[in-house]
Structure formats: C-alpha cells, structure tokens
Design a protein around this motif. Structure first.
Motif, PDB file in Angstrom:
ATOM      1  N   VAL A 156      45.768  -2.069  -1.806  1.00  0.00           N
ATOM      2  CA  VAL A 156      45.472  -1.460  -0.491  1.00  0.00           C
ATOM      3  C   VAL A 156      46.655  -0.579  -0.095  1.00  0.00           C
ATOM      4  CG1 VAL A 156      44.594  -1.874   1.836  1.00  0.00           C
ATOM      5  CG2 VAL A 156      44.300  -3.629   0.073  1.00  0.00           C
ATOM      6  N   PRO A 157      46.764   0.622  -0.644  1.00  0.00           N
ATOM      7  CA  PRO A 157      47.909   1.479  -0.340  1.00  0.00           C
ATOM      8  C   PRO A 157      48.003   1.874   1.129  1.00  0.00           C
ATOM      9  CG  PRO A 157      46.273   2.663  -1.649  1.00  0.00           C
ATOM     10  CD  PRO A 157      45.877   1.229  -1.661  1.00  0.00           C
ATOM     11  N   GLU A 158      46.893   1.821   1.858  1.00  0.00           N
ATOM     12  CA  GLU A 158      46.944   2.125   3.291  1.00  0.00           C
ATOM     13  C   GLU A 158      47.847   1.145   4.024  1.00  0.00           C
ATOM     14  OE1 GLU A 158      42.673   3.138   1.943  1.00  0.00           O
ATOM     15  OE2 GLU A 158      44.262   1.693   1.451  1.00  0.00           O
ATOM     16  N   TRP A 159      47.831  -0.115   3.611  1.00  0.00           N
ATOM     17  CA  TRP A 159      48.712  -1.101   4.231  1.00  0.00           C
ATOM     18  C   TRP A 159      50.178  -0.754   3.976  1.00  0.00           C
ATOM     19  CZ3 TRP A 159      46.410  -6.589   2.805  1.00  0.00           C
ATOM     20  CH2 TRP A 159      45.155  -6.738   3.446  1.00  0.00           C
ATOM     21  N   ARG A 160      50.480  -0.260   2.773  1.00  0.00           N
ATOM     22  CA  ARG A 160      51.853   0.104   2.448  1.00  0.00           C
ATOM     23  C   ARG A 160      52.356   1.198   3.405  1.00  0.00           C
ATOM     24  NH1 ARG A 160      54.444   0.051  -2.634  1.00  0.00           N
ATOM     25  NH2 ARG A 160      52.429   0.050  -3.695  1.00  0.00           N
ATOM     26  N   GLU A 161      51.495   2.172   3.694  1.00  0.00           N
ATOM     27  CA  GLU A 161      51.910   3.270   4.564  1.00  0.00           C
ATOM     28  C   GLU A 161      52.161   2.784   5.979  1.00  0.00           C
ATOM     29  OE1 GLU A 161      52.845   6.189   3.341  1.00  0.00           O
ATOM     30  OE2 GLU A 161      52.422   5.070   1.504  1.00  0.00           O
ATOM     31  N   ILE A 162      51.347   1.856   6.463  1.00  0.00           N
ATOM     32  CA  ILE A 162      51.580   1.282   7.792  1.00  0.00           C
ATOM     33  C   ILE A 162      52.894   0.500   7.797  1.00  0.00           C
ATOM     34  CG2 ILE A 162      50.702  -0.369   9.495  1.00  0.00           C
ATOM     35  CD1 ILE A 162      47.867   0.372   8.494  1.00  0.00           C
ATOM     36  N   ASP A 163      53.130  -0.259   6.744  1.00  0.00           N
ATOM     37  CA  ASP A 163      54.355  -1.048   6.652  1.00  0.00           C
ATOM     38  C   ASP A 163      55.582  -0.141   6.545  1.00  0.00           C
ATOM     39  OD1 ASP A 163      55.471  -3.648   6.630  1.00  0.00           O
ATOM     40  OD2 ASP A 163      55.758  -3.559   4.469  1.00  0.00           O
ATOM     41  N   ARG A 164      55.474   0.889   5.740  1.00  0.00           N
ATOM     42  CA  ARG A 164      56.590   1.805   5.518  1.00  0.00           C
ATOM     43  C   ARG A 164      57.121   2.395   6.826  1.00  0.00           C
ATOM     44  NH1 ARG A 164      57.230   4.670   0.744  1.00  0.00           N
ATOM     45  NH2 ARG A 164      55.013   4.463   0.302  1.00  0.00           N
ATOM     46  N   ALA A 165      56.198   2.641   7.750  1.00  0.00           N
ATOM     47  CA  ALA A 165      56.582   3.299   9.000  1.00  0.00           C
ATOM     48  C   ALA A 165      57.492   2.441   9.875  1.00  0.00           C
ATOM     49  CB  ALA A 165      55.324   3.684   9.776  1.00  0.00           C
ATOM     50  N   GLN A 166      57.587   1.131   9.582  1.00  0.00           N
ATOM     51  CA  GLN A 166      58.443   0.252  10.384  1.00  0.00           C
ATOM     52  C   GLN A 166      59.924   0.453  10.109  1.00  0.00           C
ATOM     53  OE1 GLN A 166      57.259  -4.015  11.053  1.00  0.00           O
ATOM     54  NE2 GLN A 166      56.240  -3.696   9.089  1.00  0.00           N
ATOM     55  N   PHE A 167      60.272   0.940   8.926  1.00  0.00           N
ATOM     56  CA  PHE A 167      61.628   0.756   8.426  1.00  0.00           C
ATOM     57  C   PHE A 167      62.487   2.008   8.531  1.00  0.00           C
ATOM     58  CE2 PHE A 167      58.895  -2.207   6.049  1.00  0.00           C
ATOM     59  CZ  PHE A 167      59.462  -3.398   6.488  1.00  0.00           C
ATOM     60  N   PRO A 168      63.735   1.845   9.008  1.00  0.00           N
ATOM     61  CA  PRO A 168      64.683   2.962   8.943  1.00  0.00           C
ATOM     62  C   PRO A 168      65.148   3.177   7.513  1.00  0.00           C
ATOM     63  CG  PRO A 168      65.785   0.994   9.752  1.00  0.00           C
ATOM     64  CD  PRO A 168      64.320   0.646   9.610  1.00  0.00           C
ATOM     65  N   SER A 169      65.690   4.351   7.255  1.00  0.00           N
ATOM     66  CA  SER A 169      66.169   4.669   5.914  1.00  0.00           C
ATOM     67  C   SER A 169      67.461   3.917   5.614  1.00  0.00           C
ATOM     68  CB  SER A 169      66.421   6.169   5.785  1.00  0.00           C
ATOM     69  OG  SER A 169      67.530   6.546   6.589  1.00  0.00           O
ATOM     70  N   GLU A 170      67.803   3.883   4.324  1.00  0.00           N
ATOM     71  CA  GLU A 170      69.072   3.267   3.942  1.00  0.00           C
ATOM     72  C   GLU A 170      70.236   3.988   4.607  1.00  0.00           C
ATOM     73  OE1 GLU A 170      71.843   2.367   0.001  1.00  0.00           O
ATOM     74  OE2 GLU A 170      69.760   3.013  -0.259  1.00  0.00           O
TER      75      GLU A 170
END
Length: 252
Positions: A156-170
């Motif tokens: 479910v790559p759509e879930w990955r995109e939602i999750d990705r949006a939570q995180f600041p960059s390194e």
C-alpha cells in the motif's frame, strides 16, 4: 501536520501492537552501549516513553534511574500498569517541559518521538538543560528520503506517502541539535526484529497502533487492508525486520 492524539484510542492497543520483542531490546541496548562509557549506573531520560516499550530495559541494562516522560496520561497509565521497574519512574511532561533538574541524566532517548514534537527549538533547549555535559542524546527518526522498507508500504504505497509527510529531513534534525549546543557524533542504521512471524505482524497491524493510521481516513485505511488481505497468500511466513535510522549527539 495534525497532532496525533494518543489518549483517545491508541493507548488501548499500543502496548500490545507495538511491543518490542526481547531480541530487539537487546539489539537496541547493545547499540546504545557502544556510544556510552562503561561506567554504571547511568541515569537516563526516556522522552516520549509511551507505554514503556524500552524504559525498563534501559534501567536493567544501564542501572538507572530512568525517567520516563510522557505527555499522554493514558499512555502513562499503561506504562505504570504494564512496564513497571524499580529503577523507573514515569512522569507527566513533554519535550518542551521536562520535569527534571538541570544536568540530571547521562543519556536521553527519543524513540519514534521527534516528529511529534511541536516546538523543536524549545525541546533542544530542555534537553541541553537536563543532560550532563558530555552526555549523549539518541534520536531514532525516520527521514522522508529513507523510509523503512516494510512490507505493508510495498503493498500500500499510499500509506507510505502519508507516513512520509510526518517526518523532518535528516538535515533538519541535525540542524536542530547542532544549533542548540550538541555535536553530532554518529549515524547508524539499526536492523531489529519487529515481529517473530508474518502472522503476528498482520495481527498487530490490524490494531492500527501505528500513528500513520490517525492521519488517514477510515476509507483509505480500509482500502489498504483489503489489498493487504489479497496479498497475504503470496507473502512469506517469516520474521519481520525493520531498519531504523539512529542519530547520536553529544552535549557540549
């Protein structure tokens, strides 16, 4: 990004669904030990300790005391009931308001926490206040360009995109700490056992204890689970691992 509320539903499932297996606890404790002096005991702050997934192991491994600081009252209740340890105290508080004296801990852990912190500059100031000079900060954090390669994100790559949006960059995480009186001393990729079997993993996933589910609609979640059910016959029944990013900082 909307703030995740752990007091409404997540606290009822988190301790079971996000339990860290003993083998994974040993992995994490060994990693932390590599970056700390051999002297024992060492006092710890487990910031955003939740239901106490790692807190008792920090006390058993490093001697304690360990202060679990958690803003969610319901999550703290779960920790007190299910993760008690003579070397651990669970306290109300937040990253911006840590209820500890100045220079009172040798190390601090933020495990799946930094993306939830609202005022990161204030949090860094508080961490610098409570960590002793020369002490270490361990920040486990996902980065948008280096998300964990977990199987359900492949389905479910759509879930990955939602999750990705939570995180600041390194770069943002590093900049917050190095700009606030810490020196970056290490970046490790830590591979740890998340679930002993695929069946166990699926059972836990269905509890929706991962915060990403609080950021999507019920319709998006249901559609994703339908695809997972369809994909399960083609997935291997085997232990499930995750590779996490760990940044280590030293208090100047």
């Amino acid at each position: 990004m909307e703030k995740v509320d752990y007091d409404t539903r997540l606290h009822t499932v988190y301790a079971t669904a996000r339990q860290v297996p003993p083998a994974a606890l040993r992995t994490w404790m060994d990693v932390f030990a590599r970056h700390l002096p051999a002297t024992r005991p060492l006092a710890w702050l487990d910031l955003g300790s939740g239901t106490g997934r790692l807190t008792p192991s920090l006390a058993s491994t490093f001697g304690g005391p360990v202060h679990g600081v958690e803003p969610s009252g319901r999550m703290r209740e779960q920790a007190v009931a299910g993760a008690a340890h003579p070397g651990v105290t669970y306290r109300a508080g937040s990253a911006e308001r840590i209820p500890l004296p100045d220079a009172s801990v040798d190390a601090a852990l933020l495990f799946f926490v930094w993306h939830h912190v609202a005022d990161r500059a204030a949090a860094v100031r508080e961490l610098r206040r409570v960590v002793r000079p020369g002490g270490r900060i361990f920040v486990q954090a996902n980065f948008p360009d280096r998300m964990p390669d977990v199987w359900w994100f492949r389905v479910v790559p759509e879930w990955r995109e939602i999750d990705r949006a939570q995180f600041p960059s390194e770069a943002e995480v590093r900049g917050a700490f190095t700009g606030g009186g810490f020196t970056a001393v290490a970046h490790e990729e830590v591979t740890w056992l998340r679930s002993a079997t695929l069946a166990q993993e699926v059972e836990r996933l269905r509890m929706r204890a991962v915060s990403v589910f609080e950021l999507m609609s019920d319709e998006v979640a249901a559609a994703g689970f339908a695809r997972i059910e369809a994909a399960l016959p083609g997935l291997a029944e085997e232990p499930q691992y995750e590779t996490s990013q760990l940044l280590v900082f030293q208090r100047d």
